[in-house]
Design a protein around this motif. Sequence first.
Motif, PDB file in Angstrom:
ATOM      1  N   ASP A   1      45.944 -46.122 -27.941  1.00  0.00           N
ATOM      2  CA  ASP A   1      46.709 -47.374 -28.024  1.00  0.00           C
ATOM      3  C   ASP A   1      47.211 -47.810 -26.650  1.00  0.00           C
ATOM      4  O   ASP A   1      47.181 -49.011 -26.315  1.00  0.00           O
ATOM      5  CB  ASP A   1      47.892 -47.210 -28.981  1.00  0.00           C
ATOM      6  CG  ASP A   1      47.445 -47.004 -30.423  1.00  0.00           C
ATOM      7  OD1 ASP A   1      46.276 -47.307 -30.724  1.00  0.00           O
ATOM      8  OD2 ASP A   1      48.270 -46.529 -31.233  1.00  0.00           O
ATOM      9  N   ALA A   2      47.682 -46.870 -25.848  1.00  0.00           N
ATOM     10  CA  ALA A   2      48.200 -47.208 -24.525  1.00  0.00           C
ATOM     11  C   ALA A   2      47.104 -47.768 -23.624  1.00  0.00           C
ATOM     12  O   ALA A   2      47.313 -48.761 -22.911  1.00  0.00           O
ATOM     13  CB  ALA A   2      48.829 -45.964 -23.887  1.00  0.00           C
ATOM     14  N   LEU A   3      45.921 -47.173 -23.659  1.00  0.00           N
ATOM     15  CA  LEU A   3      44.816 -47.662 -22.830  1.00  0.00           C
ATOM     16  C   LEU A   3      44.335 -49.031 -23.308  1.00  0.00           C
ATOM     17  O   LEU A   3      43.988 -49.895 -22.494  1.00  0.00           O
ATOM     18  CB  LEU A   3      43.673 -46.647 -22.853  1.00  0.00           C
ATOM     19  CG  LEU A   3      43.937 -45.351 -22.078  1.00  0.00           C
ATOM     20  CD1 LEU A   3      42.857 -44.317 -22.383  1.00  0.00           C
ATOM     21  CD2 LEU A   3      43.998 -45.623 -20.576  1.00  0.00           C
ATOM     22  N   GLU A   4      44.305 -49.237 -24.618  1.00  0.00           N
ATOM     23  CA  GLU A   4      43.903 -50.554 -25.141  1.00  0.00           C
ATOM     24  C   GLU A   4      44.891 -51.635 -24.710  1.00  0.00           C
ATOM     25  O   GLU A   4      44.492 -52.761 -24.386  1.00  0.00           O
ATOM     26  CB  GLU A   4      43.804 -50.493 -26.661  1.00  0.00           C
ATOM     27  CG  GLU A   4      42.584 -49.708 -27.160  1.00  0.00           C
ATOM     28  CD  GLU A   4      42.524 -49.631 -28.668  1.00  0.00           C
ATOM     29  OE1 GLU A   4      43.570 -49.874 -29.319  1.00  0.00           O
ATOM     30  OE2 GLU A   4      41.444 -49.317 -29.207  1.00  0.00           O
ATOM     31  N   ARG A   5      46.181 -51.311 -24.693  1.00  0.00           N
ATOM     32  CA  ARG A   5      47.174 -52.283 -24.227  1.00  0.00           C
ATOM     33  C   ARG A   5      46.987 -52.597 -22.749  1.00  0.00           C
ATOM     34  O   ARG A   5      47.112 -53.752 -22.319  1.00  0.00           O
ATOM     35  CB  ARG A   5      48.588 -51.760 -24.480  1.00  0.00           C
ATOM     36  CG  ARG A   5      49.031 -51.841 -25.930  1.00  0.00           C
ATOM     37  CD  ARG A   5      50.528 -51.633 -26.052  1.00  0.00           C
ATOM     38  NE  ARG A   5      50.936 -50.342 -25.540  1.00  0.00           N
ATOM     39  CZ  ARG A   5      51.001 -49.236 -26.260  1.00  0.00           C
ATOM     40  NH1 ARG A   5      50.668 -49.259 -27.536  1.00  0.00           N
ATOM     41  NH2 ARG A   5      51.398 -48.095 -25.720  1.00  0.00           N
ATOM     42  N   GLN A   6      46.692 -51.573 -21.952  1.00  0.00           N
ATOM     43  CA  GLN A   6      46.475 -51.802 -20.525  1.00  0.00           C
ATOM     44  C   GLN A   6      45.248 -52.696 -20.288  1.00  0.00           C
ATOM     45  O   GLN A   6      45.266 -53.563 -19.406  1.00  0.00           O
ATOM     46  CB  GLN A   6      46.300 -50.464 -19.806  1.00  0.00           C
ATOM     47  CG  GLN A   6      47.548 -49.601 -19.782  1.00  0.00           C
ATOM     48  CD  GLN A   6      47.340 -48.293 -19.046  1.00  0.00           C
ATOM     49  OE1 GLN A   6      46.899 -48.277 -17.896  1.00  0.00           O
ATOM     50  NE2 GLN A   6      47.647 -47.181 -19.696  1.00  0.00           N
ATOM     51  N   ILE A   7      44.205 -52.476 -21.046  1.00  0.00           N
ATOM     52  CA  ILE A   7      43.013 -53.325 -20.907  1.00  0.00           C
ATOM     53  C   ILE A   7      43.320 -54.740 -21.366  1.00  0.00           C
ATOM     54  O   ILE A   7      42.905 -55.721 -20.733  1.00  0.00           O
ATOM     55  CB  ILE A   7      41.844 -52.716 -21.693  1.00  0.00           C
ATOM     56  CG1 ILE A   7      41.373 -51.413 -21.025  1.00  0.00           C
ATOM     57  CG2 ILE A   7      40.680 -53.716 -21.800  1.00  0.00           C
ATOM     58  CD1 ILE A   7      40.278 -50.697 -21.762  1.00  0.00           C
ATOM     59  N   GLU A   8      44.062 -54.892 -22.458  1.00  0.00           N
ATOM     60  CA  GLU A   8      44.406 -56.223 -22.954  1.00  0.00           C
ATOM     61  C   GLU A   8      45.280 -56.979 -21.956  1.00  0.00           C
ATOM     62  O   GLU A   8      45.182 -58.202 -21.833  1.00  0.00           O
ATOM     63  CB  GLU A   8      45.116 -56.112 -24.308  1.00  0.00           C
ATOM     64  CG  GLU A   8      45.337 -57.437 -25.010  1.00  0.00           C
ATOM     65  CD  GLU A   8      44.043 -58.170 -25.316  1.00  0.00           C
ATOM     66  OE1 GLU A   8      44.069 -59.417 -25.371  1.00  0.00           O
ATOM     67  OE2 GLU A   8      42.996 -57.509 -25.497  1.00  0.00           O
ATOM     68  N   ASP A   9      46.135 -56.245 -21.225  1.00  0.00           N
ATOM     69  CA  ASP A   9      46.959 -56.885 -20.189  1.00  0.00           C
ATOM     70  C   ASP A   9      46.100 -57.468 -19.072  1.00  0.00           C
ATOM     71  O   ASP A   9      46.573 -58.316 -18.306  1.00  0.00           O
ATOM     72  CB  ASP A   9      47.947 -55.880 -19.590  1.00  0.00           C
ATOM     73  CG  ASP A   9      49.079 -55.565 -20.548  1.00  0.00           C
ATOM     74  OD1 ASP A   9      49.296 -56.357 -21.483  1.00  0.00           O
ATOM     75  OD2 ASP A   9      49.743 -54.525 -20.366  1.00  0.00           O
ATOM     76  N   ARG A  10      44.880 -57.019 -18.969  1.00  0.00           N
ATOM     77  CA  ARG A  10      43.961 -57.505 -17.929  1.00  0.00           C
ATOM     78  C   ARG A  10      42.986 -58.544 -18.471  1.00  0.00           C
ATOM     79  O   ARG A  10      41.970 -58.826 -17.842  1.00  0.00           O
ATOM     80  CB  ARG A  10      43.209 -56.317 -17.313  1.00  0.00           C
ATOM     81  CG  ARG A  10      44.133 -55.467 -16.440  1.00  0.00           C
ATOM     82  CD  ARG A  10      43.607 -54.057 -16.238  1.00  0.00           C
ATOM     83  NE  ARG A  10      44.448 -53.312 -15.300  1.00  0.00           N
ATOM     84  CZ  ARG A  10      45.614 -52.749 -15.623  1.00  0.00           C
ATOM     85  NH1 ARG A  10      46.061 -52.834 -16.867  1.00  0.00           N
ATOM     86  NH2 ARG A  10      46.332 -52.108 -14.707  1.00  0.00           N
TER      87      ARG A  10
END
Length: 466
Positions: free
Chosen positions: A269-278
């Motif tokens: 979930d944390a990595l998906e949020r970081q990618i979505e922030d980009r």
Amino acid sequence: MAHRKVTIIGGATILLTLAVSLLFLNGCGSSSTLPPTPTPWPTPIVVQQSTYTVTRGSVTDYIILDGRASPVYWDPLYFKVDGKLSVLNVSEGQFVRKDDILAELDTKVLSDQLAQARLTLEQAQNQAQQQQASSKYALERARLTLRMQELTLEKMRRAAGQGPTPQLTQAQAELERARVNLQRAQEAYDAVASRPNVAALPQSAALQTATIDYKLAEARYMQALSDMDSQLAMQELQVQLARLTVQELEEKANAAGGSDVNKAQIQVDALERQIEDRRLRAPYDGQVVAIGINLQGLTKAFAARPKVGDNIAAYAALVVIAKPEPLEITVDSSQKRVSELYVGQPVTITHSAWARPFSAEITALPVAMSDSGNQMAGGQAVHIALPRSAPPMANGDPVKVTIEAETHRDTLFLHPAAVRRFAGRTFVVVQEGDKQRRIDVKAGLENSEQVEILSGLNEGDVVVGP
């Protein structure tokens, strides 16, 4: 005048050449000499100067500004993190749908990490499923074993023909309480067992005390069994052990693999949020009206066109998206005389494609001119609301905005061509007989057709144009 002079000289030269030729011919044919014919000079052309009469009437000062049709609802879009631009999917003027990805920052490293995290999560889920299946079967066997032990105990009691003695009943109750206390102490200790100073915690001392109490209760219970059939006592213990086994397996089944799965899911979930922030997504159906690095408002101004590989700062507007309707007229605040405008002021809007202008009203001023100073970011423009009677237009259509700033009635005025200005002096030229005289005047309001004359002339005076 210079052109006329060249023409006259050229004509005289031709006449002189013809005269010489005639003399030469006459000399050849006859010995008599005739007087030369005089050359006529052209009549000079008198240039008529325009004249203007000082008139009385109304003079209006107009403020004329450049405007354009702009969306009322628009939003600057930006990334929440720094990064390098890897994808730009849109261009200015393009229509987009809600949640369309407009641009992306480089996510190669994060994507690799996400792939590994998803693999770890899948492995944890598979292992948890295996543990749950194993625990399920073990628990079911333990429950069957407990039931078998209970049936055996009931059979042995019926065979004995009597129930337990009061001493045995009391010892059994004490042993049960000691077991419950030991269980609770063990659970409290397990909850803090991972701490480095667990030995110094009260849970550790409580577990030791509960263990000792349980051993004592067990000893007293065993002593009470001395008067009973040893087989009956042993069977009761077997039932208790079977119950403990069932309880232990139930607790393990509830927690089987859950911790590892939760940790892996949190990482994914944390990595998906970081990618979505980009990723820059469209917040609604709309039109891209501006693209640039560090945009200011609806226009690109000095913003550079972004390229793949450019460094993009967090929270710096990269794309501006707008709803196609409704539209309004905006005027850039950098134009002259914008500071003279006010909210509610009537204006006239014209466009080269429209047959007639229409009236509108100023609804908002730039932030710097606002009393409250709480307008939305990028509000560096004059806003003019469009009435329902306005002709159809599209985003970006250029218009002229005309405002009647001030009107003086019953005043003197001249055509602007009659008023001359030089070296800070404002004057006119009047014809007096065959002479001209300069008269200084004081000008007031002006427009493209009129200059108000505050002093220096009277109504009916005739002024000579340049």
